[in-house]
Design a protein around this motif. Structure first.
Motif, PDB file in Angstrom:
ATOM      1  N   PRO A  58     -28.167 -34.336  -6.031  1.00  0.00           N
ATOM      2  CA  PRO A  58     -27.693 -35.520  -5.300  1.00  0.00           C
ATOM      3  C   PRO A  58     -26.252 -35.380  -4.819  1.00  0.00           C
ATOM      4  O   PRO A  58     -25.897 -35.879  -3.752  1.00  0.00           O
ATOM      5  CB  PRO A  58     -27.814 -36.663  -6.306  1.00  0.00           C
ATOM      6  N   ILE A  59     -25.426 -34.698  -5.595  1.00  0.00           N
ATOM      7  CA  ILE A  59     -24.040 -34.494  -5.174  1.00  0.00           C
ATOM      8  C   ILE A  59     -23.996 -33.641  -3.915  1.00  0.00           C
ATOM      9  O   ILE A  59     -23.254 -33.945  -2.968  1.00  0.00           O
ATOM     10  CB  ILE A  59     -23.228 -33.849  -6.324  1.00  0.00           C
ATOM     11  N   MET A  60     -24.773 -32.586  -3.864  1.00  0.00           N
ATOM     12  CA  MET A  60     -24.794 -31.720  -2.684  1.00  0.00           C
ATOM     13  C   MET A  60     -25.362 -32.471  -1.473  1.00  0.00           C
ATOM     14  O   MET A  60     -24.887 -32.310  -0.350  1.00  0.00           O
ATOM     15  CB  MET A  60     -25.616 -30.455  -2.952  1.00  0.00           C
ATOM     16  N   TYR A  61     -26.371 -33.305  -1.691  1.00  0.00           N
ATOM     17  CA  TYR A  61     -26.915 -34.110  -0.602  1.00  0.00           C
ATOM     18  C   TYR A  61     -25.846 -35.051  -0.047  1.00  0.00           C
ATOM     19  O   TYR A  61     -25.701 -35.203   1.167  1.00  0.00           O
ATOM     20  CB  TYR A  61     -28.130 -34.907  -1.089  1.00  0.00           C
ATOM     21  N   GLU A 115     -20.344 -34.661   5.456  1.00  0.00           N
ATOM     22  CA  GLU A 115     -19.939 -33.681   6.468  1.00  0.00           C
ATOM     23  C   GLU A 115     -20.503 -34.060   7.834  1.00  0.00           C
ATOM     24  O   GLU A 115     -19.812 -33.959   8.847  1.00  0.00           O
ATOM     25  CB  GLU A 115     -20.422 -32.277   6.090  1.00  0.00           C
ATOM     26  N   LYS A 116     -21.754 -34.495   7.874  1.00  0.00           N
ATOM     27  CA  LYS A 116     -22.376 -34.905   9.135  1.00  0.00           C
ATOM     28  C   LYS A 116     -21.675 -36.143   9.701  1.00  0.00           C
ATOM     29  O   LYS A 116     -21.425 -36.229  10.908  1.00  0.00           O
ATOM     30  CB  LYS A 116     -23.856 -35.191   8.902  1.00  0.00           C
ATOM     31  N   LEU A 117     -21.341 -37.109   8.844  1.00  0.00           N
ATOM     32  CA  LEU A 117     -20.634 -38.305   9.300  1.00  0.00           C
ATOM     33  C   LEU A 117     -19.273 -37.952   9.889  1.00  0.00           C
ATOM     34  O   LEU A 117     -18.889 -38.463  10.954  1.00  0.00           O
ATOM     35  CB  LEU A 117     -20.451 -39.292   8.144  1.00  0.00           C
ATOM     36  N   MET A 118     -18.545 -37.074   9.229  1.00  0.00           N
ATOM     37  CA  MET A 118     -17.221 -36.679   9.724  1.00  0.00           C
ATOM     38  C   MET A 118     -17.339 -35.905  11.034  1.00  0.00           C
ATOM     39  O   MET A 118     -16.525 -36.080  11.945  1.00  0.00           O
ATOM     40  CB  MET A 118     -16.481 -35.836   8.676  1.00  0.00           C
TER      41      MET A 118
END
Length: 112
Positions: A29-32, A38-41
């Motif tokens: 879950p942390i990696m997800y 990253e996608k949001l940024m």
């Protein structure tokens, strides 16, 4: 009588597997979440850059304001809005992000 101590006991295998499984269930879950952020940024950076470019076009042209246009960028519907606020032109971009929440970024420019 001599015993053979060269092998694994089933309890050792179960213990090591449960430790491995605990680590994997913690980090997945942390990696997800990291990938999602990253996608949001990346989306924020790209859309802010596009807003800057669009604002420069509006500032240098004689288009009537307020102005609103919709575009599809990377399969995301985004809305650019340009309005006049006092002596500045305000440009905003709105979109629904990966978390299905609406985001908005605004920039200001001085018309020519």
């Amino acid at each position: 009588m001599k015993q053979n101590d060269n092998g694994f006991v089933m309890s050792e295998i179960i213990a090591s597997f449960s430790i491995f499984l605990t680590i994997m269930l913690t980090f997945t879950p942390i990696m997800y979440q990291i990938v999602m952020e990253e996608k949001l940024m990346e989306d924020r950076r790209n859309l802010q850059s596009l807003l800057h470019d669009e604002l420069q076009i509006v500032l240098s042209s004689d288009q009537g304001l307020p102005l609103q246009e919709k575009q599809t960028i990377s399969s995301t519907l985004v809305t650019f809005t340009f309005t006049i606020e006092t002596k500045y032109i305000k440009g905003c971009v709105r979109w629904d992000n990966e978390k299905q929440t609406q985001e908005k970024i605004c920039l200001y420019g001085i018309p020519n």
